[in-house]
Write a protein that holds these residues in place. Structure first.
Motif, mmCIF file in Angstrom:
data_model
loop_
_atom_site.group_PDB
_atom_site.id
_atom_site.type_symbol
_atom_site.label_atom_id
_atom_site.label_comp_id
_atom_site.label_asym_id
_atom_site.label_seq_id
_atom_site.Cartn_x
_atom_site.Cartn_y
_atom_site.Cartn_z
ATOM 1 N N GLN A 196 -59.958 9.093 -42.376
ATOM 2 C CA GLN A 196 -60.259 7.718 -41.954
ATOM 3 C C GLN A 196 -60.841 6.969 -43.148
ATOM 4 O OE1 GLN A 196 -61.677 10.347 -39.863
ATOM 5 N NE2 GLN A 196 -59.846 10.248 -38.598
ATOM 6 N N ALA A 197 -60.374 5.748 -43.375
ATOM 7 C CA ALA A 197 -60.907 4.944 -44.477
ATOM 8 C C ALA A 197 -60.805 3.473 -44.113
ATOM 9 C CB ALA A 197 -60.147 5.224 -45.778
ATOM 10 N N THR A 297 -70.242 4.344 -44.775
ATOM 11 C CA THR A 297 -69.275 5.424 -44.966
ATOM 12 C C THR A 297 -67.893 4.810 -45.141
ATOM 13 O OG1 THR A 297 -70.592 6.916 -43.615
ATOM 14 C CG2 THR A 297 -68.295 7.523 -43.992
ATOM 15 N N GLY A 298 -67.381 4.879 -46.362
ATOM 16 C CA GLY A 298 -66.117 4.227 -46.638
ATOM 17 C C GLY A 298 -64.914 5.055 -46.251
ATOM 18 N N ALA A 312 -69.402 4.008 -49.393
ATOM 19 C CA ALA A 312 -68.889 2.699 -49.776
ATOM 20 C C ALA A 312 -69.593 2.239 -51.059
ATOM 21 C CB ALA A 312 -69.135 1.704 -48.651
ATOM 22 N N PRO A 313 -68.946 1.378 -51.832
ATOM 23 C CA PRO A 313 -67.621 0.821 -51.621
ATOM 24 C C PRO A 313 -66.535 1.787 -52.090
ATOM 25 C CG PRO A 313 -68.549 -0.117 -53.625
ATOM 26 C CD PRO A 313 -69.608 0.774 -53.032
ATOM 27 N N LYS A 318 -70.064 5.784 -55.773
ATOM 28 C CA LYS A 318 -70.925 6.495 -56.709
ATOM 29 C C LYS A 318 -71.466 7.804 -56.135
ATOM 30 C CE LYS A 318 -70.667 3.611 -60.129
ATOM 31 N NZ LYS A 318 -71.816 2.807 -60.576
ATOM 32 N N SER A 319 -71.108 8.125 -54.902
ATOM 33 C CA SER A 319 -71.539 9.414 -54.349
ATOM 34 C C SER A 319 -70.593 9.859 -53.252
ATOM 35 C CB SER A 319 -72.962 9.316 -53.791
ATOM 36 O OG SER A 319 -73.005 8.516 -52.635
#
Length: 397
Positions: A196-197, A297-298, A312-313, A318-319
């Motif tokens: 899912q995104a 949560t992206g 996100a983004p 970055k993580s």
């Protein structure tokens, strides 16, 4: 049994990037006394172009890159004054950079090796074709064209004229993305099953002019082409690129759109991309919206033995967090963080430089086949959503 949580932070790129030198590129980097310098021409002077150039001028050694480097040698805009202003603001006022009041000037400049095209979607085809005919290598912003037919035409032209061509899906080249791919394909989590995104942004549609790129159908406006590449890239990375898939195209694409009455472009779009032709049986549920903000949560990639959650983004995360599962029980959790000088645009430029240096026509990380999958998916979602561009927008159909 308590969950084991591990937090891994990468705060100094020189300590982190070398671990992926052999993974990132198909062949070892050659030993060079001097870096290969790629000379760039910039097409358009909008926000995306200034992001790219700002990162392009970051010292490559800050990300432990010593084999390639970048020079901006020309900028093209609608006027010389606009190009000069861009150089002053985003290229450190470098007087050696040539300012042109047209794109044609950049294409004709013998001091330009490659061009970065940052014009609106529906201008990409003609701008890229002009560059290719001038025998310039091309990095073209996403979405690479208005439709798949335009892309196929550009790829044929690039082959004819012997130049490198790549869509600028910068997310694919970032260190975090490379690490996610490595874990995904290592087998430690088993096969991917579901993804899912979402990427959303509140464009304040009632406050912006109808000529804005987000609203104007003549500029390819709408959520799908503007935001959709980013949810889809995670599906391509985790599902299409997975060895189990063996390079098979999606077996099914299903999409639906809600359109804004302001101009008729899609405001809310969701689409499902299914892979079920080879050893992989997995599905991606993707969405993009222009009237709401994204949530933290992206993207979530779910596997037989765990999941990867990407913060996100999703265009420049970055993580990410990896959870290992036994049944429904989380047995271990790892969070990995990434930092580097710049905002992430320079990694794709390094890839272009290496490919040009090595005489390649396409990248092994984001090859022509992946852009074709992307555009074929978008064409089908637009067809199902009955979203047609105005006559003349699509140069090849």
């Amino acid at each position: 049994m308590p969950i084991e949580r591990i937090y891994i932070g990468y705060t100094n790129p020189p300590q982190y990037i070398p671990a992926f030198t052999g993974y990132h590129y198909s062949a070892p980097q050659p030993v060079m006394t001097k870096p290969f310098i790629l000379r760039w021409g910039i097409i358009s002077t909008g926000r995306i172009a200034n992001c790219f150039v700002t990162d392009l001028l970051v010292d490559p050694e800050t990300r432990d890159v010593t084999d390639v480097a970048h020079n901006v040698t020309a900028v093209g805009s609608r006027s010389v004054q606009s190009a000069e202003k861009f150089i002053a603001e985003y290229a450190k006022g470098d007087k050696s950079i040539k300012a042109y009041g047209s794109y044609a000037g950049v294409f004709a400049d013998p001091n330009v090796d490659a061009v970065y095209i940052a014009t609106p979607h529906t201008l990409h085809y003609e701008n890229a074709l002009d560059a290719i005919k001038a025998k310039k290598h091309v990095l073209c912003e996403k979405p690479v064209t208005s439709n798949a037919a335009e892309l196929r035409s550009l790829l044929a032209a690039a082959k004819e004229h012997g130049v490198f061509f790549m869509e600028a899906l910068w997310t694919r080249f970032q260190p975090l993305t490379l690490e996610v791919k490595k874990i995904s394909e290592s087998g430690v989590l088993g096969a991917p099953l579901a993804l899912q995104a979402d990427l959303s942004d509140d464009f304040q549609l009632n406050e912006i002019p109808k000529t804005h790129r987000a609203l104007d159908p003549a500029l390819g406006g709408g959520a799908l082409l503007d935001l959709g590449p980013y949810p889809l890239i995670w599906a391509i990375l985790a599902l299409y690129e997975h060895p189990y898939n063996q390079g098979a195209a999606p077996s099914n694409v299903s999409g639906t759109m809600l359109k804004t009455p302001l101009t008729g472009v899609d405001c809310n779009t969701s689409f499902t991309v299914t892979f079920a032709k080879r050893e992989l049986a997995a599905q991606a549920i993707l969405s993009c919206n222009m009237n709401i903000a994204s949530y933290h949560t992206g993207a979530v990639i779910r596997y037989e033995k765990g999941m990867i959650t990407i913060a996100a983004p999703i265009y420049c995360p970055k993580s990410f967090t990896v959870q290992y599962l036994e049944g429904n029980k989380v047995t271990k959790e790892e969070t990995r963080q990434f930092e580097y000088v710049g905002t992430g645009w320079h990694f794709q430029a390094d890839e272009v430089a290496r490919c040009v240096r090595d005489g390649k026509s396409e990248s092994s990380l984001w090859g022509h086949d992946k852009s074709l999958v992307e555009m074929d998916v978008f064409d089908e979602v637009r067809r199902q959503g009955n979203y047609k561009f105005p006559p003349g927008v699509e140069k090849v159909v």
